[in-house]
Design an enzyme around this catalytic site. Structure first.
Site, mmCIF file in Angstrom:
data_model
loop_
_atom_site.group_PDB
_atom_site.id
_atom_site.type_symbol
_atom_site.label_atom_id
_atom_site.label_comp_id
_atom_site.label_asym_id
_atom_site.label_seq_id
_atom_site.Cartn_x
_atom_site.Cartn_y
_atom_site.Cartn_z
ATOM 1 N N TYR A 159 -30.470 74.069 -31.630
ATOM 2 C CA TYR A 159 -30.227 73.001 -30.658
ATOM 3 C C TYR A 159 -31.203 73.105 -29.478
ATOM 4 O O TYR A 159 -31.792 72.106 -29.057
ATOM 5 C CB TYR A 159 -28.777 73.092 -30.158
ATOM 6 C CG TYR A 159 -28.338 71.938 -29.300
ATOM 7 C CD1 TYR A 159 -28.050 70.697 -29.873
ATOM 8 C CD2 TYR A 159 -28.189 72.084 -27.927
ATOM 9 C CE1 TYR A 159 -27.627 69.632 -29.085
ATOM 10 C CE2 TYR A 159 -27.765 71.035 -27.132
ATOM 11 C CZ TYR A 159 -27.486 69.810 -27.712
ATOM 12 O OH TYR A 159 -27.069 68.760 -26.928
ATOM 13 N N LYS A 163 -34.093 70.332 -28.354
ATOM 14 C CA LYS A 163 -34.095 69.684 -27.046
ATOM 15 C C LYS A 163 -35.336 70.033 -26.237
ATOM 16 O O LYS A 163 -35.863 69.194 -25.491
ATOM 17 C CB LYS A 163 -32.821 70.060 -26.270
ATOM 18 C CG LYS A 163 -31.534 69.553 -26.925
ATOM 19 C CD LYS A 163 -31.529 68.033 -27.087
ATOM 20 C CE LYS A 163 -30.203 67.517 -27.602
ATOM 21 N NZ LYS A 163 -30.143 66.045 -27.703
#
Length: 251
Positions: A159, A163
């Site tokens: 994740y 990002k």
């Protein structure tokens, strides 16, 4: 949110992952401020339901099913949006997933799934709208990043990487299309008060809150208002920026 200024009057927005959560709040606020909104989500019925509900603001809405990780699905989504709405002025790349695990336990499919939706999805959607935005010499692209993309978080290597990559992607597209009237920015939310954070054990919530100088979790409205600002002409001289919405947790 009531009595909102019509700062997006006449504009058309496409919001991915918009059937629920932060995406839904973003779509609702843009509609409340005058934009026609295309609600895109992998869940067809939920997208249609959300589109019907935000139409109460008196703007045109359209609910579409799309898998942002699939190129053909994205092309079909954008084609339908352009055919129905005539143009796309605002793109909000909000669709995202998590598959948390510690690095040594993380499986290939957990890594790939998160990168495909969170990063590749934003790439495919941006690529699909950029020609029309460039041709009309106007566009606002807002990518939903995360505090995790700038400071990291144990158990979220996939994740955080997606990002962080999204931030670099935003800056590059911003440079490529600035002269065409297209701005590209990112919003990096901190920890937001959602069902996930509400389900944390009390001790975990206290530990989390102790890291936030403002002493509270963010709300979905906090994120939506930042997106609305970047989508408006008030932010016309901002591009390649990351707007941090985190209560001071990261400075």
């Amino acid at each position: 949110m009531t009595s909102m200024p019509r700062t997006h009057e006449g504009k058309i927005a496409l919001v991915t992952g918009a059937a629920q959560g932060i995406g839904r709040t973003i779509a609702d606020l843009l509609a409340a401020r005058g934009a026609g909104v295309v609600v895109a989500d992998i869940q067809q019925e939920a997208a249609a339901s959300t589109a019907a509900q935000i139409a109460a603001h008196g703007t045109r809405t359209l609910g579409l099913s799309a898998n942002v990780a699939d190129g053909e699905s994205v092309k079909e989504m954008v084609s339908q949006a352009l055919s129905s709405m005539g143009r796309i002025d605002i793109l909000v790349n909000n669709a995202g997933i998590t598959r948390d695990n510690l690095l040594v336990r993380m499986k290939d499919d957990e890594w790939n799934a998160v990168l495909n939706v969170n990063l590749k999805g934003a790439f495919l959607c941006t690529q699909a709208v950029i020609r029309s935005m460039s041709k009309q010499r106007y566009g606002r692209i807002i990518n939903i990043a995360s505090i995790v993309g700038v400071m990291g978080n144990a158990g979220q290597a996939n994740y955080a990487a997606s990002k962080a990559g999204l931030i670099g992607f935003s800056k590059t597209v911003a440079r490529e299309y600035a002269e065409r009237g297209v701005t590209v920015n990112a919003v990096a939310p901190g920890f937001i008060d959602t069902a996930m954070t509400q389900a944390l054990p009390e001790e975990a919530r206290k530990t989390l809150m102790a890291q936030i100088p403002m002493g509270r979790l963010g709300t979905v409205d906090d994120v939506a208002l930042a997106v609305s600002f970047l989508a408006s002409d008030d932010a016309s001289y901002m591009t390649g920026q990351v707007l941090h919405v985190n209560g001071g947790m990261y400075m």
